[in-house]
Design a protein around this motif. Sequence first.
Motif, PDB file in Angstrom:
ATOM      1  N   TRP A  77       0.820  -1.204   0.000  1.00 50.09           N
ATOM      2  CA  TRP A  77       0.000   0.000   0.000  1.00 50.09           C
ATOM      3  C   TRP A  77       0.857   1.259   0.000  1.00 50.09           C
ATOM      4  CZ3 TRP A  77      -5.441  -0.517   0.266  1.00 50.09           C
ATOM      5  CH2 TRP A  77      -5.889  -1.841   0.456  1.00 50.09           C
ATOM      6  N   VAL A  78       0.337   2.301  -0.648  1.00 51.51           N
ATOM      7  CA  VAL A  78       1.024   3.594  -0.664  1.00 51.51           C
ATOM      8  C   VAL A  78      -0.007   4.693  -0.435  1.00 51.51           C
ATOM      9  CG1 VAL A  78       2.889   2.867  -2.204  1.00 51.51           C
ATOM     10  CG2 VAL A  78       0.756   3.796  -3.174  1.00 51.51           C
ATOM     11  N   HIS A  79       0.493   5.878  -0.078  1.00 50.67           N
ATOM     12  CA  HIS A  79      -0.407   7.017   0.047  1.00 50.67           C
ATOM     13  C   HIS A  79      -0.780   7.518  -1.343  1.00 50.67           C
ATOM     14  CE1 HIS A  79      -0.893   7.736   4.317  1.00 50.67           C
ATOM     15  NE2 HIS A  79       0.351   7.334   4.471  1.00 50.67           N
ATOM     16  N   THR A  80      -2.055   7.821  -1.500  1.00 56.03           N
ATOM     17  CA  THR A  80      -2.597   8.187  -2.809  1.00 56.03           C
ATOM     18  C   THR A  80      -1.963   9.450  -3.361  1.00 56.03           C
ATOM     19  OG1 THR A  80      -4.702   7.122  -2.260  1.00 56.03           O
ATOM     20  CG2 THR A  80      -4.724   8.754  -4.045  1.00 56.03           C
ATOM     21  N   GLU A  81      -1.721  10.419  -2.506  1.00 53.00           N
ATOM     22  CA  GLU A  81      -1.281  11.732  -2.973  1.00 53.00           C
ATOM     23  C   GLU A  81       0.112  11.720  -3.577  1.00 53.00           C
ATOM     24  OE1 GLU A  81      -0.855  16.325  -1.319  1.00 53.00           O
ATOM     25  OE2 GLU A  81      -1.958  14.842  -0.146  1.00 53.00           O
ATOM     26  N   ASP A  82       1.029  10.969  -2.953  1.00 49.86           N
ATOM     27  CA  ASP A  82       2.424  11.067  -3.405  1.00 49.86           C
ATOM     28  C   ASP A  82       3.128   9.716  -3.575  1.00 49.86           C
ATOM     29  OD1 ASP A  82       2.705  10.267  -0.778  1.00 49.86           O
ATOM     30  OD2 ASP A  82       3.682  12.119  -0.099  1.00 49.86           O
ATOM     31  N   ASN A  83       2.377   8.611  -3.444  1.00 45.77           N
ATOM     32  CA  ASN A  83       2.950   7.262  -3.576  1.00 45.77           C
ATOM     33  C   ASN A  83       4.008   6.944  -2.529  1.00 45.77           C
ATOM     34  OD1 ASN A  83       1.484   6.055  -5.704  1.00 45.77           O
ATOM     35  ND2 ASN A  83       2.680   7.162  -7.223  1.00 45.77           N
ATOM     36  N   SER A  84       4.022   7.675  -1.433  1.00 44.28           N
ATOM     37  CA  SER A  84       4.940   7.358  -0.336  1.00 44.28           C
ATOM     38  C   SER A  84       4.408   6.149   0.431  1.00 44.28           C
ATOM     39  CB  SER A  84       5.083   8.560   0.603  1.00 44.28           C
ATOM     40  OG  SER A  84       3.838   8.868   1.213  1.00 44.28           O
ATOM     41  N   PRO A  85       5.260   5.457   1.203  1.00 45.07           N
ATOM     42  CA  PRO A  85       4.795   4.293   1.959  1.00 45.07           C
ATOM     43  C   PRO A  85       3.622   4.640   2.872  1.00 45.07           C
ATOM     44  CG  PRO A  85       7.184   4.394   1.960  1.00 45.07           C
ATOM     45  CD  PRO A  85       6.713   5.683   1.357  1.00 45.07           C
ATOM     46  N   ALA A  86       2.658   3.731   2.963  1.00 44.49           N
ATOM     47  CA  ALA A  86       1.474   3.954   3.786  1.00 44.49           C
ATOM     48  C   ALA A  86       1.862   4.131   5.256  1.00 44.49           C
ATOM     49  CB  ALA A  86       0.514   2.782   3.641  1.00 44.49           C
ATOM     50  N   LYS A  87       1.246   5.118   5.894  1.00 46.43           N
ATOM     51  CA  LYS A  87       1.577   5.434   7.284  1.00 46.43           C
ATOM     52  C   LYS A  87       0.448   5.102   8.270  1.00 46.43           C
ATOM     53  CE  LYS A  87       4.416   9.370   5.738  1.00 46.43           C
ATOM     54  NZ  LYS A  87       3.985   9.318   4.313  1.00 46.43           N
ATOM     55  N   TRP A  88      -0.528   4.331   7.827  1.00 45.71           N
ATOM     56  CA  TRP A  88      -1.594   3.951   8.740  1.00 45.71           C
ATOM     57  C   TRP A  88      -1.048   3.014   9.819  1.00 45.71           C
ATOM     58  CZ3 TRP A  88      -6.919   2.980   5.931  1.00 45.71           C
ATOM     59  CH2 TRP A  88      -7.300   4.164   5.288  1.00 45.71           C
ATOM     60  N   HIS A  89      -1.796   2.884  10.909  1.00 42.46           N
ATOM     61  CA  HIS A  89      -1.347   2.087  12.047  1.00 42.46           C
ATOM     62  C   HIS A  89      -1.503   0.595  11.752  1.00 42.46           C
ATOM     63  CE1 HIS A  89      -1.116   5.774  14.318  1.00 42.46           C
ATOM     64  NE2 HIS A  89      -2.402   6.005  14.150  1.00 42.46           N
ATOM     65  N   LEU A  90      -0.437  -0.160  11.949  1.00 44.87           N
ATOM     66  CA  LEU A  90      -0.469  -1.614  11.831  1.00 44.87           C
ATOM     67  C   LEU A  90      -0.658  -2.175  13.232  1.00 44.87           C
ATOM     68  CD1 LEU A  90      -0.128  -3.885   9.710  1.00 44.87           C
ATOM     69  CD2 LEU A  90       2.299  -3.945  10.331  1.00 44.87           C
ATOM     70  N   ASP A 125      -5.083   9.378  11.419  1.00 40.52           N
ATOM     71  CA  ASP A 125      -5.836  10.589  11.113  1.00 40.52           C
ATOM     72  C   ASP A 125      -5.003  11.635  10.386  1.00 40.52           C
ATOM     73  OD1 ASP A 125      -8.105  12.272  11.206  1.00 40.52           O
ATOM     74  OD2 ASP A 125      -7.224  13.337  12.910  1.00 40.52           O
ATOM     75  N   LYS A 126      -5.598  12.139   9.300  1.00 43.78           N
ATOM     76  CA  LYS A 126      -5.046  13.242   8.502  1.00 43.78           C
ATOM     77  C   LYS A 126      -3.732  12.903   7.796  1.00 43.78           C
ATOM     78  CE  LYS A 126      -7.356  16.953  11.048  1.00 43.78           C
ATOM     79  NZ  LYS A 126      -8.200  16.069  11.880  1.00 43.78           N
ATOM     80  N   GLY A 160     -17.221   7.293  12.426  1.00 45.61           N
ATOM     81  CA  GLY A 160     -16.678   6.085  11.801  1.00 45.61           C
ATOM     82  C   GLY A 160     -16.760   6.133  10.292  1.00 45.61           C
ATOM     83  N   ASN A 161     -16.401   7.256   9.704  1.00 50.39           N
ATOM     84  CA  ASN A 161     -16.524   7.429   8.257  1.00 50.39           C
ATOM     85  C   ASN A 161     -15.231   7.042   7.540  1.00 50.39           C
ATOM     86  OD1 ASN A 161     -16.595   8.536   5.563  1.00 50.39           O
ATOM     87  ND2 ASN A 161     -18.251   9.880   6.220  1.00 50.39           N
ATOM     88  N   SER A 162     -15.373   6.196   6.531  1.00 48.74           N
ATOM     89  CA  SER A 162     -14.284   5.885   5.610  1.00 48.74           C
ATOM     90  C   SER A 162     -14.945   5.492   4.295  1.00 48.74           C
ATOM     91  CB  SER A 162     -13.392   4.770   6.161  1.00 48.74           C
ATOM     92  OG  SER A 162     -12.273   4.525   5.312  1.00 48.74           O
ATOM     93  N   GLY A 163     -14.204   4.928   3.388  1.00 54.36           N
ATOM     94  CA  GLY A 163     -14.791   4.519   2.127  1.00 54.36           C
ATOM     95  C   GLY A 163     -13.868   3.588   1.383  1.00 54.36           C
ATOM     96  N   ILE A 164     -14.460   2.714   0.579  1.00 54.05           N
ATOM     97  CA  ILE A 164     -13.718   1.779  -0.260  1.00 54.05           C
ATOM     98  C   ILE A 164     -13.941   2.209  -1.702  1.00 54.05           C
ATOM     99  CG2 ILE A 164     -13.549  -0.625  -0.992  1.00 54.05           C
ATOM    100  CD1 ILE A 164     -14.818  -1.252   1.867  1.00 54.05           C
ATOM    101  N   HIS A 181     -10.975   9.901   6.209  1.00 53.73           N
ATOM    102  CA  HIS A 181     -11.978  10.964   6.172  1.00 53.73           C
ATOM    103  C   HIS A 181     -11.510  12.219   6.886  1.00 53.73           C
ATOM    104  CE1 HIS A 181     -16.094  12.774   6.810  1.00 53.73           C
ATOM    105  NE2 HIS A 181     -16.183  12.384   5.546  1.00 53.73           N
ATOM    106  N   GLY A 182     -10.436  12.109   7.667  1.00 56.52           N
ATOM    107  CA  GLY A 182      -9.835  13.282   8.279  1.00 56.52           C
ATOM    108  C   GLY A 182     -10.540  13.820   9.499  1.00 56.52           C
TER     109      GLY A 182
END
Length: 274
Positions: free
Chosen positions: A89-102, A112-113, A146-150, A258-259
């Motif tokens: 997975w990567v961040h959509t905006e800049d293709n950097s490595p995903a920073k979500w919590h594992l 968040d954000k 609890g907002n997100s989206g697929i 969703h920020g």
Amino acid sequence: MKNSFILSAFLCIALLFSCNEQMKEEVKTPMAKVEDAVIIHEEYTAPEPTTPEETEYYEPKVPVVGPATNGNIPSDAIVLFDGSSLDGWVHTEDNSPAKWHLNKDGSMTVADKTGNIQTKQKFGDIQLHIEWKSPLPVQRDGQNRGNSGIFLDGIYEIQVLDNNNNDTYVNGQVGAIYKQGPPLAMASVPTGEWNVYDIIYHAPKFNAEGGKIKSGTVTVLHNGVLIQDHTEIKGTTPYVGWPKNPPHGKGPLMLQDHGDDSRVSYRNIWVRPL
């Protein structure tokens, strides 16, 4: 008296001629034939078979796929997230490595954000399995709970939202094609428990000039309940404005940040290209 008889006879003949012409006019514009709307399957227009063997065939062979039972995944599935890493997975905006919590329980949670994340791989038509849960304790309400989206093809959003005792606009509630198609039912488990989406997605088709010639469709089962039944995707799913139809090929699977401290978690994500 003779002239009166001749006039009456003439009037009768004229009336009969008029009625005959009206009947002819009605015959000229018959009702549409029922058979005009009937679907004809060309492969079944040959002479009627007289033995059972004539309607049996053995090729091509149907592929054997290990079933998705007891927590297993189909043997031909591509695993997008199994809890071990975010390497795919990567961040959509800049293709950097995903920073979500594992997380230690094999899930990942929106950081968040930090922004949306998406798969490195791109897909067209797919069968998608994905599990998600909204956080406890409950915070906020409406679209901020609890907002997100697929996002299928990175463009078309299936809404993720905590709608338990939390009403919102129906074409933006959990399971909706966002701002387009409300779900047929609301089948969420209690807040904090794991929901399951099983999704069949067929991408739209475009001609050489970039015009859409066939809409995409989506079927969604939410916790085993059919909530989108081969629903037409009318275009992109913007927060403001009408759906648009930019031409595209295969795209990533995108998950939304969703920020608003939504802290939605995901686990057990796999696809089968169709």
